[in-house]
Design a protein around this motif. Structure first.
Motif, PDB file in Angstrom:
ATOM      1  N   ALA A 196      13.522  -7.862  -4.655  1.00 36.12           N
ATOM      2  CA  ALA A 196      12.414  -7.047  -4.156  1.00 36.12           C
ATOM      3  C   ALA A 196      12.928  -5.695  -3.665  1.00 36.12           C
ATOM      4  CB  ALA A 196      11.697  -7.789  -3.033  1.00 36.12           C
ATOM      5  N   LEU A 200      11.885  -1.939  -4.857  1.00 40.42           N
ATOM      6  CA  LEU A 200      11.348  -0.942  -3.923  1.00 40.42           C
ATOM      7  C   LEU A 200      12.227   0.302  -3.851  1.00 40.42           C
ATOM      8  CD1 LEU A 200      10.138  -3.204  -0.987  1.00 40.42           C
ATOM      9  CD2 LEU A 200       8.732  -1.924  -2.582  1.00 40.42           C
ATOM     10  N   PHE A 205       6.711   2.641  -9.356  1.00 45.93           N
ATOM     11  CA  PHE A 205       5.431   1.990  -9.641  1.00 45.93           C
ATOM     12  C   PHE A 205       4.437   2.401  -8.565  1.00 45.93           C
ATOM     13  CE2 PHE A 205       7.906  -0.863  -7.043  1.00 45.93           C
ATOM     14  CZ  PHE A 205       7.013  -1.338  -6.115  1.00 45.93           C
ATOM     15  N   PRO A 206       3.142   2.363  -8.901  1.00 38.47           N
ATOM     16  CA  PRO A 206       2.147   2.788  -7.915  1.00 38.47           C
ATOM     17  C   PRO A 206       2.107   1.824  -6.725  1.00 38.47           C
ATOM     18  CG  PRO A 206       1.090   1.853  -9.853  1.00 38.47           C
ATOM     19  CD  PRO A 206       2.537   1.991 -10.187  1.00 38.47           C
ATOM     20  N   ALA A 209       5.174   3.087  -1.781  1.00 41.77           N
ATOM     21  CA  ALA A 209       5.270   3.556  -0.397  1.00 41.77           C
ATOM     22  C   ALA A 209       4.450   2.677   0.544  1.00 41.77           C
ATOM     23  CB  ALA A 209       4.817   5.004  -0.298  1.00 41.77           C
ATOM     24  N   LEU A 210       3.301   2.254   0.050  1.00 39.26           N
ATOM     25  CA  LEU A 210       2.428   1.415   0.860  1.00 39.26           C
ATOM     26  C   LEU A 210       3.100   0.068   1.159  1.00 39.26           C
ATOM     27  CD1 LEU A 210      -0.429   2.198   1.744  1.00 39.26           C
ATOM     28  CD2 LEU A 210      -1.286   0.546   0.069  1.00 39.26           C
ATOM     29  N   LEU A 211       3.745  -0.476   0.128  1.00 39.28           N
ATOM     30  CA  LEU A 211       4.424  -1.767   0.314  1.00 39.28           C
ATOM     31  C   LEU A 211       5.544  -1.658   1.343  1.00 39.28           C
ATOM     32  CD1 LEU A 211       4.817  -3.449  -3.181  1.00 39.28           C
ATOM     33  CD2 LEU A 211       3.582  -4.272  -1.186  1.00 39.28           C
ATOM     34  N   ILE A 212       6.300  -0.553   1.253  1.00 36.73           N
ATOM     35  CA  ILE A 212       7.403  -0.376   2.204  1.00 36.73           C
ATOM     36  C   ILE A 212       6.858  -0.312   3.627  1.00 36.73           C
ATOM     37  CG2 ILE A 212       9.299   1.126   2.905  1.00 36.73           C
ATOM     38  CD1 ILE A 212       9.480   1.964  -0.064  1.00 36.73           C
ATOM     39  N   ALA A 213       5.775   0.439   3.796  1.00 36.08           N
ATOM     40  CA  ALA A 213       5.164   0.547   5.127  1.00 36.08           C
ATOM     41  C   ALA A 213       4.694  -0.821   5.612  1.00 36.08           C
ATOM     42  CB  ALA A 213       4.006   1.534   5.093  1.00 36.08           C
ATOM     43  N   VAL A 216       7.616  -2.796   6.901  1.00 37.24           N
ATOM     44  CA  VAL A 216       8.014  -2.335   8.236  1.00 37.24           C
ATOM     45  C   VAL A 216       7.069  -2.902   9.286  1.00 37.24           C
ATOM     46  CG1 VAL A 216       8.242  -0.311   9.718  1.00 37.24           C
ATOM     47  CG2 VAL A 216       9.125  -0.256   7.394  1.00 37.24           C
ATOM     48  N   GLY A 217       5.786  -2.955   8.963  1.00 33.55           N
ATOM     49  CA  GLY A 217       4.819  -3.524   9.893  1.00 33.55           C
ATOM     50  C   GLY A 217       5.070  -5.004  10.127  1.00 33.55           C
ATOM     51  N   LEU A 218       5.357  -5.737   9.038  1.00 35.99           N
ATOM     52  CA  LEU A 218       5.550  -7.181   9.159  1.00 35.99           C
ATOM     53  C   LEU A 218       6.802  -7.537   9.953  1.00 35.99           C
ATOM     54  CD1 LEU A 218       4.555  -8.469   5.624  1.00 35.99           C
ATOM     55  CD2 LEU A 218       3.290  -8.680   7.748  1.00 35.99           C
ATOM     56  N   VAL A 259      14.428  -7.522   3.239  1.00 41.33           N
ATOM     57  CA  VAL A 259      13.984  -6.486   2.295  1.00 41.33           C
ATOM     58  C   VAL A 259      14.245  -5.105   2.885  1.00 41.33           C
ATOM     59  CG1 VAL A 259      12.009  -5.527   1.059  1.00 41.33           C
ATOM     60  CG2 VAL A 259      12.242  -7.993   1.297  1.00 41.33           C
TER      61      VAL A 259
ATOM     62  N   PHE B  56       9.964  -8.598 -10.175  1.00 39.97           N
ATOM     63  CA  PHE B  56      11.036  -8.653  -9.173  1.00 39.97           C
ATOM     64  C   PHE B  56      10.463  -8.874  -7.774  1.00 39.97           C
ATOM     65  CE2 PHE B  56      14.876  -6.323 -11.221  1.00 39.97           C
ATOM     66  CZ  PHE B  56      14.759  -7.138 -12.333  1.00 39.97           C
ATOM     67  N   LEU B  57       9.277  -8.288  -7.543  1.00 41.22           N
ATOM     68  CA  LEU B  57       8.707  -8.347  -6.200  1.00 41.22           C
ATOM     69  C   LEU B  57       7.960  -9.645  -5.923  1.00 41.22           C
ATOM     70  CD1 LEU B  57       7.270  -4.749  -5.839  1.00 41.22           C
ATOM     71  CD2 LEU B  57       8.821  -5.823  -4.228  1.00 41.22           C
ATOM     72  N   ALA B  60       8.969 -12.384  -3.241  1.00 42.26           N
ATOM     73  CA  ALA B  60       8.986 -11.829  -1.885  1.00 42.26           C
ATOM     74  C   ALA B  60       7.571 -11.559  -1.396  1.00 42.26           C
ATOM     75  CB  ALA B  60       9.819 -10.551  -1.846  1.00 42.26           C
ATOM     76  N   LEU B 323       3.978  -1.969  16.421  1.00 42.58           N
ATOM     77  CA  LEU B 323       3.842  -2.090  14.966  1.00 42.58           C
ATOM     78  C   LEU B 323       3.353  -0.777  14.369  1.00 42.58           C
ATOM     79  CD1 LEU B 323       2.268  -5.164  13.236  1.00 42.58           C
ATOM     80  CD2 LEU B 323       1.676  -2.895  12.469  1.00 42.58           C
ATOM     81  N   VAL B 327       5.444   1.774  11.822  1.00 42.79           N
ATOM     82  CA  VAL B 327       4.949   2.125  10.486  1.00 42.79           C
ATOM     83  C   VAL B 327       4.812   3.642  10.371  1.00 42.79           C
ATOM     84  CG1 VAL B 327       2.977   1.949   8.931  1.00 42.79           C
ATOM     85  CG2 VAL B 327       3.804  -0.072  10.122  1.00 42.79           C
ATOM     86  N   ARG B 331       6.902   5.945   7.690  1.00 45.09           N
ATOM     87  CA  ARG B 331       6.236   6.777   6.693  1.00 45.09           C
ATOM     88  C   ARG B 331       6.688   8.225   6.824  1.00 45.09           C
ATOM     89  NH1 ARG B 331       1.347   4.702   3.774  1.00 45.09           N
ATOM     90  NH2 ARG B 331       2.264   6.391   2.606  1.00 45.09           N
ATOM     91  N   MET B 334      10.104   8.664   5.255  1.00 44.91           N
ATOM     92  CA  MET B 334      10.155   8.598   3.795  1.00 44.91           C
ATOM     93  C   MET B 334       9.753   9.914   3.154  1.00 44.91           C
ATOM     94  SD  MET B 334       9.051   4.910   2.385  1.00 44.91           S
ATOM     95  CE  MET B 334       7.820   4.542   3.594  1.00 44.91           C
TER      96      MET B 334
END
Lengths: 382, 335
Positions: A196, A200, A205-206, A209-213, A216-218, A259, B56-57, B60, B323, B327, B331, B334
Motif C-alpha cells: 500500500a 501511495l 491515481f486519482p 492525496a485524500l487516502l494519505i490524509a 493520517v487521521g486514522l 503505511v 496493491f492497496l 490495506a 485528528l 490531517v 495536507r 504535501m
C-alpha cells in the motif's frame, strides 16, 4: 560546545551530576524488580531490595541436625554439621541457645545445654553437639545466631515460573501464547502495508492525496471504539475469540502507522533509481520487490520493532479478541494482571513473571535501538 | 496441537497468503485481464496501470476500513441504541448518554482524565527536554539516553508491577520493602502510607508511571530537534553575553516549539487511551477511574453496550481536535 566560551567547570559538573541523578531515578524501579526476582519470598518480605546488594546483619533461628543423625564416638554421642546450607559464606558474630539471650556466646565457645549436652559453634556455622547420654526427640535443639549474611541470590523463582510452577504460577504456556500472537501480528501488517505504501508513494491515481490524509487521521483513532463492533463482527463470521481474530485486529490497528512510516520513507527514495528501472522495462511489481523493499529495510525494521513491542505488551486487544472463558490462550500480560489480583503479596512470583515478560522486549530494544529511534523520528504521530 | 507449531503454521499461511495474493493478482492482471499483446496493447497497458494501484492497496484499505473506520460509525450507532431482551436493538436516542452523565463514576473518570491530560504530557515533555539537554552535552550521553529510553519497551502491565513494588506498604513497625515508604519513614514520616488508596493523590502516583514511560520518547524526539538548531544562533547569543539558561529558554526552546507541540499531542493521545496502568494497579478503585477503564467496565463487566459505546464516543470526541489538526498539517506538508 564546551569549547566555545564562557563554560564554567562548575556548570559542567552540575550537568554530569544531574544527568546521573536522572538516570538513576529512571533505572531504580526496574532494578528493584530485577533484584527482587532473584530473592526468596522471605528475603523480599523482610528487607528492601536495595539492601540485598550488601551483607546484612541478621538474627536467625536455626536448628542442629535431628538426633537420628547422631553417631557414637569414644563413648560420647555426637551430632556434627553446619548450621548454614552448603556453600553459604555467612559469618556468625554471636550466638546463644536461649531466645532471651541470643548473644550469650562468642564463636568457638561451648555452651551447656539445659537438656544435657555441650554445643560448640564456630564462626563459619559448623557445630559439634556432644553428650554422655543419647539425644532424643524428633528435632535438634535451637540455636540463635546473629550473623553477617552476604548477599544471596537464587534462581529458584525462575525455575518455578518457567518450569515447575502450578497452573497460575507457570508462565511457559503464556509465553508461547504471547509469541504466537506476536509474530504473525508483526509480519502480516508489514507485508500488507509495504504494498500500500508503494502505491501511495510511487503510483499515480486519482484520490491518492485524500487516502494519505485519511490514513493520517486514522493514526489517532482510539482502538477502544473498535472493540464492540469488531467483537460482534468476529462472532458473526464465526471466528469468535481466538488467534485469527487477534491477528486480524492487530493487523488493522497497526496498519495506519505502518503505511504512514513506510510511505514517508519510500517517497524519499531517489526518483532516478525508479525511473531508470522503468526505462529498462521493469514492471511495478519488479520495482517493488527488487528495488523498493531492499532499500526500505530501515523503515521496515523500525515498524517491525514498534509492532512487536506493541503486540507483545498489549493487554486490551488480547483480553477482548483472544482470551476466552477457558483461559487456554492467556497471554503473559493477562496472567500477570491476574496474579496482581489474587497473589498480590507473592512478590517473588510476581517480580519473576513480570521480568520474564519484559525480558524479550528489552533484548529487542537494546539490540535494535537505532531503528526504533529512526522510526520515532520519522513518524511521531501515533 | 502445540501452540508454537500452530503459530508457525499460521505464519506460513498468513505470510504465504499475502505474498500469493500480491503475486498472483498482479500476474492475473498482466497476463489474463489486460495482456500486453494483441491489437489493444497500448490500451491494455494503460488500463492495467490504472487498476494496479488499487490491487496493491486493496488489502490495506479493506483492513483499515473494517478495523478502524467502520467501528467509528458502528460505535456511534450502538451508542444510540439499546439491546432488546431476546435479541435485536432499538433506537433510544440520547438515553445512553443521559444515563452515563447521571453516573458519578463517569464524572470522576472525566475529571481524572483531565488531570492526566494536564499533568502527564507536561511532565513528560519537561523531563524529556531536561534529559535531552543534559545528555547532549556529556560523553556518556548515549548510554544515559538508552537507559532513560528503556521503559518505552516495558509493557504497561510490567510497569504496573514495577511501581506497585515501589509503592508497597508494610504494617507499621516492620521493615518497609517499598522504596517510597522506606524513604517516607527515613525522613521522619509517622506511619507507612498505602499510597494507591489515598484519594486524589493516588491519581498522581498512577500518572508517574506513564511519565516514567513517556519521558524517553519525548527525550529522543526533542534531542534530535535540539541538535538540528543552527549553531550560529547559539553562537550569536553567546557573543551577546547570554547565560546558559537564557540560551536554553530564549534561543533553543522557541526554535523547537513545533517539535514540542508534536511531542505534547502524541503523549496526549496516549493519555486519552490509557487503560492498562489503571486496570492493573487500582482498577478504578479509590477514585482513580479513567474513561478507558470506565468504558471497559461498562462493556465487559456490566455488559452494557449502549453506555459503553457512549463513553467510547466521548474518548473519540476528545481525540477529534488532534485528528483534525494532524490531517490539516499533513495536507499542508504535501503541498
Amino acid at each position: 560546545m564546551s569549547s566555545i566560551a564562557g563554560q564554567k567547570s562548575g556548570l559542567v559538573w552540575a550537568v554530569h551530576l544531574s544527568a546521573a541523578v536522572l538516570v538513576i531515578l529512571w533505572l531504580f524501579p526496574t532494578a528493584g524488580l530485577f533484584v527482587s526476582s532473584f530473592r526468596t519470598a522471605d528475603q523480599i518480605a523482610t528487607s528492601g531490595w536495595w539492601k540485598a546488594l550488601f551483607p546484612s546483619q541478621q538474627n536467625l533461628t536455626l536448628r542442629t541436625a535431628a538426633p537420628e543423625t547422631q553417631v557414637q564416638a569414644d563413648g560420647l554421642f555426637v551430632i556434627e554439621g553446619s548450621l548454614f546450607e552448603e556453600g553459604s559464606s555467612s559469618v556468625i558474630t554471636v550466638w546463644g541457645t536461649n531466645a532471651k539471650e541470643i548473644d550469650a556466646y562468642q564463636p568457638g565457645e561451648t555452651a551447656e545445654l539445659r537438656r544435657g549436652g555441650r554445643l560448640t559453634v564456630e564462626a563459619d556455622g559448623s557445630y559439634r553437639l556432644e553428650g554422655e547420654e543419647e539425644f532424643t526427640g524428633r528435632r535438634g535443639p535451637r540455636v540463635f545466631v546473629t550473623a553477617e549474611v552476604p548477599p544471596e541470590f537464587t534462581l529458584a523463582n525462575y525455575e518455578k515460573v518457567l518450569i515447575s510452577g502450578g497452573a497460575t504460577d507457570n508462565m511457559a504456556k503464556a509465553f508461547f501464547n504471547t509469541l504466537t500472537v506476536t509474530i504473525p501480528a508483526t509480519i502480516i501488517p508489514i507485508l500488507v502495508a509495504a504494498f500500500a505504501a508503494y502505491a501511495l508513494a510511487w503510483m499515480e491515481f486519482p484520490g491518492r492525496a485524500l487516502l494519505i490524509a485519511a490514513i493520517v487521521g486514522l493514526l489517532v483513532v482510539p482502538l477502544q471504539l473498535a472493540l464492540i463492533p469488531l467483537l460482534k463482527f468476529h462472532n458473526e463470521i464465526g471466528i469468535g475469540k481466538g488467534y485469527i481474530g487477534v491477528w486480524m485486529a492487530h493487523t488493522g490497528f497497526g496498519l495506519p502507522l505502518a503505511v504512514y512510516l513506510l510511505r514517508n520513507y519510500m517517497v524519499g527514495i531517489p526518483r532516478d533509481i525508479i525511473e531508470n528501472a522503468r526505462v529498462d522495462g521493469a514492471t511495478d511489481f519488479q520495482i517493488f520487490t527488487r528495488i523498493i523493499l531492499p532499500l526500505s529495510f530501515p523503515a521496515l525494521a523500525s515498524f517491525a520493532i514498534f509492532q512487536f513491542l506493541w503486540t507483545w505488551n498489549d493487554l486490551l486487544v488480547a483480553m477482548v479478541f483472544l482470551i476466552d472463558a477457558t483461559g487456554e490462550t492467556t497471554v503473559m500480560t493477562k496472567q500477570i494482571v491476574e496474579m496482581l489480583g489474587t497473589r498480590g503479596g507473592n512478590w517473588e512470583i510476581l517480580a519473576t513473571s513480570a521480568f520474564v515478560s519484559i525480558a524479550v522486549p528489552l533484548i529487542v530494544f537494546f539490540a535494535m535501538q537505532k531503528y526504533l529511534v529512526r522510526g520515532l523520528l520519522a513518524g511521531s504521530v501515533k | 496441537m502445540h501452540p508454537a507449531l500452530q503459530g508457525l503454521m499460521t505464519i506460513a499461511f498468513g505470510v504465504g497468503g499475502c505474498v500469493g495474493y500480491f503475486y498472483f493478482s498482479n500476474l492475473f492482471l498482466d497476463k489474463v485481464l489486460f495482456p500486453a499483446r494483441g491489437e489493444h496493447i497500448a490500451r491494455n497497458i494503460r488500463r492495467a496501470n490504472m487498476v494496479r494501484p488499487w490491487l496493491f492497496l486493496a488489502p490495506a484499505l479493506i483492513a483499515l476500513g473494517l478495523y478502524l473506520a467502520y467501528p467509528v460509525f458502528e460505535t456511534l450507532r450502538l451508542s444510540l441504541t439499546q439491546r432488546v431482551p431476546g435479541g435485536g436493538y432499538e433506537f433510544v436516542g440520547l438515553d445512553n448518554y443521559a444515563q452515563m452523565t447521571a453516573e458519578g463514576k463517569f464524572w470522576e473518570a472525566l475529571k481524572n482524565n483531565f488531570l492526566w491530560l494536564l499533568f502527564v504530557p507536561a511532565a513528560s515533555t519537561a523531563f524529556g527536554l531536561l534529559a535531552a539537554q543534559l545528555t547532549d552535552r556529556i560523553s556518556w550521553g548515549n548510554i544515559a539516553k538508552s537507559l532513560i529510553f528503556m521503559p518505552m519497551a516495558i509493557s504497561f502491565v510490567g510497569a504496573a508491577v514495577i511501581w506497585k513494588l515501589v509503592y508497597d506498604a508494610r504494617p507499621p513497625g516492620t521493615e518497609q520493602i517499598g522504596v517510597l515508604n522506606a524513604l517516607y519513614i527515613f525522613f521522619g514520616g509517622d506511619d507507612p502510607q498505602a499510597w494507591l488508596t489515598l484519594p486524589f493523590w493516588n491519581n498522581f502516583f498512577l500518572m508517574i508511571v506513564l511519565v516514567w514511560i513517556q519521558t524517553g520518547f519525548a527525550m529522543v524526539i526533542l534531542s534530535a530537534a535540539l541538535r538540528g538548531i543552527p549553531e550560529e544562533t547559539v553562537e550569536a547569543a553567546i557573543v551577546d553575553g547570554a547565560g546558559p539558561f537564557q540560551i536554553f529558554f530564549k534561543i533553543k526552546v522557541p526554535q523547537i516549539m513545533g517539535t514540542i507541540v508534536v511531542v505534547w499531542t502524541t503523549i496526549t493521545i496516549v493519555v486519552l487511551k490509557v487503560f492498562d496502568i489503571v486496570f492493573a494497579m487500582t482498577n478504578g478503585q479509590w477514585e482513580t477511574q479513567v474513561l478507558a477503564n470506565y468504558m471497559f467496565d461498562k462493556l465487559f463487566r456490566a455488559n452494557d453496550w449502549g453506555v459503553g459505546s457512549a463513553s467510547a464516543m466521548v474518548i473519540m470526541l476528545l481525540v477529534t481536535p488532534i485528528l483534525v489538526w494532524n490531517v490539516y498539517n499533513a495536507r499542508r506538508e504535501m503541498r
